[in-house]
Design an enzyme around this catalytic site. Structure first.
Site, mmCIF file in Angstrom:
data_model
loop_
_atom_site.group_PDB
_atom_site.id
_atom_site.type_symbol
_atom_site.label_atom_id
_atom_site.label_comp_id
_atom_site.label_asym_id
_atom_site.label_seq_id
_atom_site.Cartn_x
_atom_site.Cartn_y
_atom_site.Cartn_z
ATOM 1 N N GLY A 1 -18.013 -2.962 0.118
ATOM 2 C CA GLY A 1 -19.105 -1.989 0.235
ATOM 3 C C GLY A 1 -20.461 -2.524 -0.173
ATOM 4 N N TYR B 1 0.851 -1.187 0.000
ATOM 5 C CA TYR B 1 0.000 0.000 0.000
ATOM 6 C C TYR B 1 0.895 1.248 0.000
ATOM 7 C CZ TYR B 1 -3.248 -3.598 1.750
ATOM 8 O OH TYR B 1 -3.967 -4.744 1.938
ATOM 9 N N GLY C 1 -25.516 -2.179 1.491
ATOM 10 C CA GLY C 1 -26.843 -1.986 0.894
ATOM 11 C C GLY C 1 -26.967 -0.708 0.067
ATOM 12 N N LEU D 1 -16.869 -6.346 3.948
ATOM 13 C CA LEU D 1 -18.147 -5.784 3.464
ATOM 14 C C LEU D 1 -18.298 -6.013 1.968
ATOM 15 C CD1 LEU D 1 -18.051 -2.466 5.543
ATOM 16 C CD2 LEU D 1 -19.474 -4.488 5.966
ATOM 17 N N LEU E 1 -22.154 -4.983 0.900
ATOM 18 C CA LEU E 1 -22.991 -5.412 2.024
ATOM 19 C C LEU E 1 -23.531 -4.239 2.854
ATOM 20 C CD1 LEU E 1 -20.976 -8.596 3.070
ATOM 21 C CD2 LEU E 1 -23.321 -8.537 2.202
HETATM 22 N N1 LIG Z 1 -4.392 -9.376 1.984
HETATM 23 C C1 LIG Z 1 -4.920 -8.955 0.864
HETATM 24 O O1 LIG Z 1 -4.602 -9.465 -0.226
HETATM 25 C C2 LIG Z 1 -5.936 -7.854 0.908
HETATM 26 C C3 LIG Z 1 -6.690 -7.523 -0.238
HETATM 27 C C4 LIG Z 1 -7.661 -6.512 -0.124
HETATM 28 C C5 LIG Z 1 -7.871 -5.882 1.098
HETATM 29 N N2 LIG Z 1 -7.127 -6.224 2.191
HETATM 30 C C6 LIG Z 1 -7.330 -5.591 3.502
HETATM 31 O O2 LIG Z 1 -8.722 -5.559 3.790
HETATM 32 C C7 LIG Z 1 -9.104 -4.226 4.139
HETATM 33 C C8 LIG Z 1 -10.554 -3.985 3.802
HETATM 34 O O3 LIG Z 1 -10.790 -4.244 2.428
HETATM 35 P P1 LIG Z 1 -11.643 -3.273 1.510
HETATM 36 O O4 LIG Z 1 -11.574 -1.895 2.069
HETATM 37 O O5 LIG Z 1 -11.214 -3.501 0.122
HETATM 38 O O6 LIG Z 1 -13.120 -3.839 1.615
HETATM 39 P P2 LIG Z 1 -14.318 -3.636 2.671
HETATM 40 O O7 LIG Z 1 -13.784 -3.439 4.017
HETATM 41 O O8 LIG Z 1 -15.233 -4.773 2.428
HETATM 42 O O9 LIG Z 1 -15.046 -2.326 2.124
HETATM 43 C C9 LIG Z 1 -14.640 -1.032 2.523
HETATM 44 C C10 LIG Z 1 -15.435 -0.017 1.734
HETATM 45 O O10 LIG Z 1 -16.824 -0.188 2.001
HETATM 46 C C11 LIG Z 1 -17.440 1.074 2.129
HETATM 47 N N3 LIG Z 1 -17.920 1.220 3.509
HETATM 48 C C12 LIG Z 1 -17.319 0.829 4.640
HETATM 49 N N4 LIG Z 1 -18.086 1.091 5.712
HETATM 50 C C13 LIG Z 1 -19.193 1.659 5.218
HETATM 51 C C14 LIG Z 1 -20.373 2.135 5.811
HETATM 52 N N5 LIG Z 1 -20.551 2.073 7.127
HETATM 53 N N6 LIG Z 1 -21.329 2.669 5.018
HETATM 54 C C15 LIG Z 1 -21.169 2.722 3.673
HETATM 55 N N7 LIG Z 1 -20.064 2.268 3.044
HETATM 56 C C16 LIG Z 1 -19.097 1.745 3.822
HETATM 57 C C17 LIG Z 1 -16.415 2.121 1.791
HETATM 58 O O11 LIG Z 1 -16.492 2.341 0.394
HETATM 59 P P3 LIG Z 1 -16.317 3.804 -0.248
HETATM 60 O O12 LIG Z 1 -14.882 4.157 0.025
HETATM 61 O O13 LIG Z 1 -16.627 3.617 -1.690
HETATM 62 O O14 LIG Z 1 -17.260 4.714 0.460
HETATM 63 C C18 LIG Z 1 -15.127 1.417 2.159
HETATM 64 O O15 LIG Z 1 -14.029 1.939 1.483
HETATM 65 C C19 LIG Z 1 -8.087 -3.358 3.375
HETATM 66 O O16 LIG Z 1 -7.982 -2.051 3.892
HETATM 67 C C20 LIG Z 1 -6.826 -4.143 3.584
HETATM 68 O O17 LIG Z 1 -6.304 -3.886 4.875
HETATM 69 C C21 LIG Z 1 -6.183 -7.200 2.105
#
Ligand SMILES: NC(=O)c1ccc[n+]([C@@H]2O[C@H](COP(=O)([O-])OP(=O)(O)OC[C@H]3O[C@@H](n4cnc5c(N)ncnc54)[C@H](OP(=O)(O)O)[C@@H]3O)[C@@H](O)[C@H]2O)c1
Length: 320
Positions: free
Chosen positions: A216, A64, A220, A213, A218
């Site tokens: 995002g 990152y 909704g 999520l 999930l």
């Molecule tokens: N190890 C790996 O290969 C790998 C790969 C991917 C991710 N990760 C890790 O997993 C973490 C999380 O993954 P992710 O951010 O891609 O997916 P996520 O946690 O499933 O989704 C986060 C996104 O969902 C939305 N969101 C979150 N809370 C919300 C709420 N209360 N209301 C409305 N929208 C909400 C936001 O989107 P918007 O920004 O569009 O508003 C946010 O950026 C990453 O930061 C990283 O640390 C690891």
């Protein structure tokens, strides 16, 4: 606010069921292809909100922004006066086109980017892409652990067989495999079929749910307004399968999330995170990302939500 913590694998580290995913702090590079990079002031507000909500740990990675996310996170922690013993930071080594020796060579960069905060958990970001065997990579991690430069060793995106192998290599050093970070959510339950959940339980390894999520979906909000897809970066859209067919297929689950959320005065994302950190017992913890402080607040709030067994099962039953 004190939240019940869980042990990270069989290590001596304690973490909350919800951590904060710090990919959106990632600066230029691959993280930026998924999420627009946040400025320091916004990142600090998000970290503050997470800490205020009881979150005690943070997931970042070399990938990152090669130190950008780690530095943004620890700048925020310094600004907020968080003590080095108050939080656990997890980072990851990038294996692409590198030998295992680069794990030892780059740990100094990780620690420099963490600006005085210890590297609690160091993870091998993925099982493919390195020029060395997995066993050599795990041995290099074991050396860092022996030298006291990291407190725990984890892996990410590993299969059950790869976890078993990593666990066995670490056992030669008397070190437990702390965790495997894999995609898990109400919309991604492959761990139940591919042996990863069973292996984690057998070996005492914590599973860290990435993208809990479903990036995002999930929450909704895309079901409410499908035009919001347009604002999502292409790579994220493709990986999460964002399409009108997905919205149709997942609508019954979203309806059920809405019903459970209404019964508890909670949000859909809180129900989805509470399900994830309860349904599998203590084995699964989650690292939701946040682009706004409100997201971090909601995610932290999921730790106070307690779903009944009936609700947990019902949500599992309507998963497409
Ligand atoms: N190890 C790996 O290969 C790998 C790969 C991917 C991710 N990760 C890790 O997993 C973490 C999380 O993954 P992710 O951010 O891609 O997916 P996520 O946690 O499933 O989704 C986060 C996104 O969902 C939305 N969101 C979150 N809370 C919300 C709420 N209360 N209301 C409305 N929208 C909400 C936001 O989107 P918007 O920004 O569009 O508003 C946010 O950026 C990453 O930061 C990283 O640390 C690891």
């Amino acid at each position: 606010m004190a939240t019940t913590t869980r042990r990270l694998g069989r290590t001596d580290l304690e973490i909350t069921p919800i951590g904060l995913g710090c990919m959106p702090f990632g600066g230029p590079g691959i993280a930026n292809r998924y999420y627009p990079t946040l400025d320091q002031a916004t990142a600090t507000m998000i970290v503050r909100t997470a800490l205020d909500g009881g979150v005690t740990w943070f997931d970042t990675a070399e990938m990152y922004g090669r130190g950008y996310s780690e530095r943004t996170l620890t700048t925020a922690l310094h600004q907020l006066g968080a003590g080095t013993g108050d939080v656990v930071i997890a980072s990851k080594w990038t294996p692409w086109f590198r030998t295992a020796a680069s794990i030892g060579r780059t740990v100094g960069d990780r620690l420099a980017a963490l600006q005085g905060y210890p590297l609690g958990l160091h993870q091998i970001h993925m099982p493919h892409g390195s020029l060395s065997s997995l066993a050599s990579q795990v041995r290099a991690m074991a050396q860092l652990h022996r030298q006291g430069r990291i407190r725990a060793v984890g892996v990410s995106n590993f299969s059950a067989a790869q976890m078993e192998r990593a666990h066995a290599v670490l056992a030669e050093y008397g070190i437990p495999l702390a965790s495997n970070q894999v995609q898990i959510s109400l919309l991604e339950r492959r761990i139940e079929r591919d042996g990863v959940l069973a292996a984690a339980r057998r070996l005492g390894v914590t599973l860290i749910a990435l993208a809990p999520l479903h990036t995002g979906l999930l929450t909704g909000r895309f079901h409410e307004d499908p035009t919001l897809f347009r604002d999502v970066r292409r790579i994220r859209r493709r990986l999460a399968g964002f399409s009108s067919a997905t919205l149709t297929r997942t609508a019954p689950l979203i309806d059920e999330l809405r019903a459970v959320a209404a019964a508890h005065g909670a949000t859909l994302s809180q129900v989805a995170l509470s399900w994830l950190t309860s349904y599998y017992g203590d084995t699964v913890v989650a690292i939701p990302g946040a682009s706004k402080p409100r997201h971090a607040d909601e995610s932290a709030g999921a730790m106070s939500l307690h779903l009944t067994q009936r609700e947990l099962d019902r949500l599992a039953d309507v998963t497409p």
